[in-house]
Design a protein around this motif. Structure first.
Motif, mmCIF file in Angstrom:
data_model
loop_
_atom_site.group_PDB
_atom_site.id
_atom_site.type_symbol
_atom_site.label_atom_id
_atom_site.label_comp_id
_atom_site.label_asym_id
_atom_site.label_seq_id
_atom_site.Cartn_x
_atom_site.Cartn_y
_atom_site.Cartn_z
ATOM 1 N N PRO A 1 34.761 -2.054 99.230
ATOM 2 C CA PRO A 1 33.824 -3.293 99.068
ATOM 3 C C PRO A 1 36.135 -3.374 100.020
ATOM 4 C CG PRO A 1 35.668 -2.675 97.333
ATOM 5 C CD PRO A 1 35.091 -1.267 97.482
ATOM 6 N N ILE A 2 36.677 -4.761 99.880
ATOM 7 C CA ILE A 2 37.791 -4.281 100.962
ATOM 8 C C ILE A 2 38.660 -5.477 100.215
ATOM 9 C CG2 ILE A 2 36.772 -4.387 103.151
ATOM 10 C CD1 ILE A 2 37.168 -7.236 103.819
ATOM 11 N N THR A 3 40.018 -5.029 100.172
ATOM 12 C CA THR A 3 40.527 -5.891 100.264
ATOM 13 C C THR A 3 41.497 -7.643 100.782
ATOM 14 O OG1 THR A 3 42.581 -5.204 100.640
ATOM 15 C CG2 THR A 3 42.290 -4.347 98.637
ATOM 16 N N ARG A 4 42.355 -8.230 100.350
ATOM 17 C CA ARG A 4 42.876 -9.737 101.291
ATOM 18 C C ARG A 4 43.605 -8.388 102.387
ATOM 19 N NH1 ARG A 4 44.599 -14.554 102.339
ATOM 20 N NH2 ARG A 4 42.854 -15.515 101.419
ATOM 21 N N TYR A 5 43.876 -8.170 102.210
ATOM 22 C CA TYR A 5 45.529 -7.087 103.005
ATOM 23 C C TYR A 5 44.580 -6.064 104.263
ATOM 24 C CZ TYR A 5 48.409 -3.774 104.763
ATOM 25 O OH TYR A 5 48.958 -2.982 105.946
ATOM 26 N N ASP A 6 43.168 -6.003 103.658
ATOM 27 C CA ASP A 6 42.152 -4.773 104.631
ATOM 28 C C ASP A 6 41.565 -6.291 105.612
ATOM 29 O OD1 ASP A 6 42.567 -2.852 103.567
ATOM 30 O OD2 ASP A 6 40.666 -3.078 102.136
ATOM 31 N N ALA A 7 41.299 -7.199 105.019
ATOM 32 C CA ALA A 7 40.343 -8.540 106.250
ATOM 33 C C ALA A 7 41.794 -9.284 106.533
ATOM 34 C CB ALA A 7 39.929 -9.496 104.755
ATOM 35 N N GLN A 8 42.875 -9.526 106.139
ATOM 36 C CA GLN A 8 43.894 -9.817 107.469
ATOM 37 C C GLN A 8 44.155 -9.505 108.341
ATOM 38 O OE1 GLN A 8 46.027 -12.674 106.541
ATOM 39 N NE2 GLN A 8 47.101 -12.628 108.884
ATOM 40 N N GLU A 9 44.494 -6.998 108.535
ATOM 41 C CA GLU A 9 44.491 -6.525 108.463
ATOM 42 C C GLU A 9 43.435 -6.528 109.540
ATOM 43 O OE1 GLU A 9 47.043 -2.687 107.980
ATOM 44 O OE2 GLU A 9 44.562 -2.723 107.686
ATOM 45 N N MET A 10 41.934 -6.695 109.906
ATOM 46 C CA MET A 10 40.160 -6.621 109.830
ATOM 47 C C MET A 10 41.200 -7.795 111.261
ATOM 48 S SD MET A 10 38.225 -5.705 108.111
ATOM 49 C CE MET A 10 36.095 -5.616 109.191
ATOM 50 N N THR A 11 41.752 -9.151 110.634
ATOM 51 C CA THR A 11 41.792 -9.797 112.048
ATOM 52 C C THR A 11 42.287 -9.873 113.276
ATOM 53 O OG1 THR A 11 43.150 -10.973 110.443
ATOM 54 C CG2 THR A 11 40.780 -11.509 110.164
ATOM 55 N N GLU A 12 43.061 -8.393 113.303
ATOM 56 C CA GLU A 12 44.953 -8.402 114.144
ATOM 57 C C GLU A 12 43.977 -7.596 115.107
ATOM 58 O OE1 GLU A 12 47.698 -7.714 111.191
ATOM 59 O OE2 GLU A 12 47.889 -9.764 110.464
ATOM 60 N N GLU A 13 43.087 -6.859 114.705
ATOM 61 C CA GLU A 13 43.301 -4.764 115.262
ATOM 62 C C GLU A 13 41.854 -5.231 116.826
ATOM 63 O OE1 GLU A 13 43.758 -2.144 111.304
ATOM 64 O OE2 GLU A 13 41.979 -2.864 112.066
ATOM 65 N N THR A 14 41.477 -7.020 116.792
ATOM 66 C CA THR A 14 40.885 -7.078 118.184
ATOM 67 C C THR A 14 41.498 -8.274 118.437
ATOM 68 O OG1 THR A 14 39.033 -8.528 117.340
ATOM 69 C CG2 THR A 14 38.706 -5.851 116.522
ATOM 70 N N LYS A 15 40.252 -8.509 120.087
ATOM 71 C CA LYS A 15 41.316 -8.982 120.746
ATOM 72 C C LYS A 15 40.922 -10.379 120.743
ATOM 73 C CE LYS A 15 40.640 -6.684 125.248
ATOM 74 N NZ LYS A 15 40.502 -5.307 125.017
ATOM 75 N N VAL A 16 39.814 -10.794 118.924
ATOM 76 C CA VAL A 16 39.903 -11.603 118.816
ATOM 77 C C VAL A 16 41.445 -12.301 118.002
ATOM 78 C CG1 VAL A 16 38.709 -13.034 116.837
ATOM 79 C CG2 VAL A 16 37.177 -10.743 118.051
ATOM 80 N N ASP A 17 42.308 -11.603 117.573
ATOM 81 C CA ASP A 17 43.856 -12.143 116.899
ATOM 82 C C ASP A 17 44.382 -12.980 118.608
ATOM 83 O OD1 ASP A 17 45.992 -11.746 115.548
ATOM 84 O OD2 ASP A 17 46.645 -10.830 116.986
ATOM 85 N N GLU A 18 44.026 -12.777 119.307
ATOM 86 C CA GLU A 18 44.760 -13.932 120.568
ATOM 87 C C GLU A 18 44.276 -15.062 120.113
ATOM 88 O OE1 GLU A 18 46.789 -12.636 122.572
ATOM 89 O OE2 GLU A 18 45.747 -10.961 122.098
ATOM 90 N N PHE A 19 42.488 -15.520 119.904
ATOM 91 C CA PHE A 19 42.430 -17.173 119.518
ATOM 92 C C PHE A 19 43.177 -17.067 117.715
ATOM 93 C CE2 PHE A 19 39.027 -14.715 121.999
ATOM 94 C CZ PHE A 19 39.228 -15.471 122.754
ATOM 95 N N PHE A 20 43.300 -16.631 117.345
ATOM 96 C CA PHE A 20 43.834 -16.793 116.172
ATOM 97 C C PHE A 20 45.684 -17.299 116.442
ATOM 98 C CE2 PHE A 20 40.884 -13.650 114.299
ATOM 99 C CZ PHE A 20 39.954 -14.691 113.479
ATOM 100 N N LYS A 21 46.252 -16.612 117.526
ATOM 101 C CA LYS A 21 47.412 -16.586 117.901
ATOM 102 C C LYS A 21 47.726 -17.977 119.155
ATOM 103 C CE LYS A 21 48.683 -12.295 117.645
ATOM 104 N NZ LYS A 21 49.266 -10.745 118.553
ATOM 105 N N GLY A 22 46.085 -18.327 119.238
ATOM 106 C CA GLY A 22 45.795 -19.529 120.097
ATOM 107 C C GLY A 22 46.331 -18.939 121.741
ATOM 108 N N PHE A 23 44.932 -19.309 122.721
ATOM 109 C CA PHE A 23 44.985 -18.947 123.963
ATOM 110 C C PHE A 23 44.321 -20.034 124.940
ATOM 111 C CE2 PHE A 23 41.998 -16.347 127.020
ATOM 112 C CZ PHE A 23 42.928 -15.651 127.552
ATOM 113 N N ARG A 24 44.882 -19.985 126.043
ATOM 114 C CA ARG A 24 44.300 -21.061 126.691
ATOM 115 C C ARG A 24 44.338 -22.256 126.502
ATOM 116 N NH1 ARG A 24 41.851 -17.290 132.180
ATOM 117 N NH2 ARG A 24 43.885 -16.691 132.220
#
Length: 242
Positions: free
Chosen positions: A158-181
């Protein structure tokens, strides 16, 4: 080091690239899209608002046009490739026509109808049984380009909240979380989604073979799972009361 090794080592593949069109043989049993979405919704996961109407019920549906019309069968996982999906169906007359086409092509199937979702950034989330690492969860760029870009990250379950948070930061999807165009995505909702899927996969340990949520359309507030596939190990049935 555990997470870096898992991210870089060779997994068996992403779910959309490894699921068979005929999984109900010696090794696997597939669920329908409607069954998978119902299981997800029981766990608080946001999916499309779908219907499984009979031909006579089409005129009574309260869905907003345009709609998507899909074959719904455990024997057809990759629906687009076999002519089992019609998108942007504009009105009731066109819906009846598309409904009849699907039933003609797949006479033993049901037809799933759902309102089209507004476009947005797309992600994929999956669960696989890796030969080396065991049950593992994946997240990354989704949609039709998933297999081309292979921009995904993995963790063992299983994953922890820390794992899940890291996963959202490790691909280009992170750009949309930060705001992109002008496009913005809700990171916290995806963290909760990753945790919900992790919990479900652990609860189904020994039964779940693969899970594929693709695409997941990301919203400024929340998300919506547009397509969902699940394959169980042979001899297992749809979970009851979970």
């Amino acid at each position: 080091m555990r997470h870096a090794a898992i991210t870089k080592c060779g997994f068996t593949g992403i779910p959309s690239g490894t699921m068979s069109d005929e999984p109900s043989g010696a090794a696997h049993t597939a669920l329908t899209e409607a069954q998978v979405k119902s299981l997800l919704r029981e766990r608080g996961v946001t999916t499309t608002d779908f219907r499984l109407p009979s031909r006579d019920q089409l005129a009574e549906m309260d869905l907003k046009y345009p709609v998507a019309v899909k074959v719904c069968s455990p024997k057809v996982l990759h629906k687009t490739e076999v002519g089992g999906v019609f998108l942007d169906v504009p009105d009731a007359a066109a819906l009846e026509e598309r409904y009849d086409q699907i039933m003609e092509r797949f006479p033993d199937a049901q037809v799933l109808v759902e309102s089209m979702e507004p476009r947005g950034p797309e992600a994929i989330l999956g669960v696989i049984q890796d030969h080396d690492f065991g049950p593992s969860i994946m997240f990354g760029m989704g949609g039709v380009m998933t297999e081309l870009y292979k921009d995904v990250t993995f963790r063992t379950l299983p994953i922890t909240r820390y794992d899940a948070q890291e996963m959202t930061e490790e691909t280009k999807v992170d750009e949309f979380f930060k705001g992109f165009r002008g496009m913005h995505a809700d990171r916290e909702s995806i963290v909760r989604l990753l945790l919900a899927v992790s919990t479900m996969a652990v609860e189904m340990s020994g039964r779940l073979s693969q899970l594929d949520l693709n695409p997941i359309i990301l919203r400024e507030n929340g998300y919506v799972v547009v397509d969902a596939k699940m394959v169980l190990r042979n001899g297992n049935r749809i979970p009851s009361g979970e």
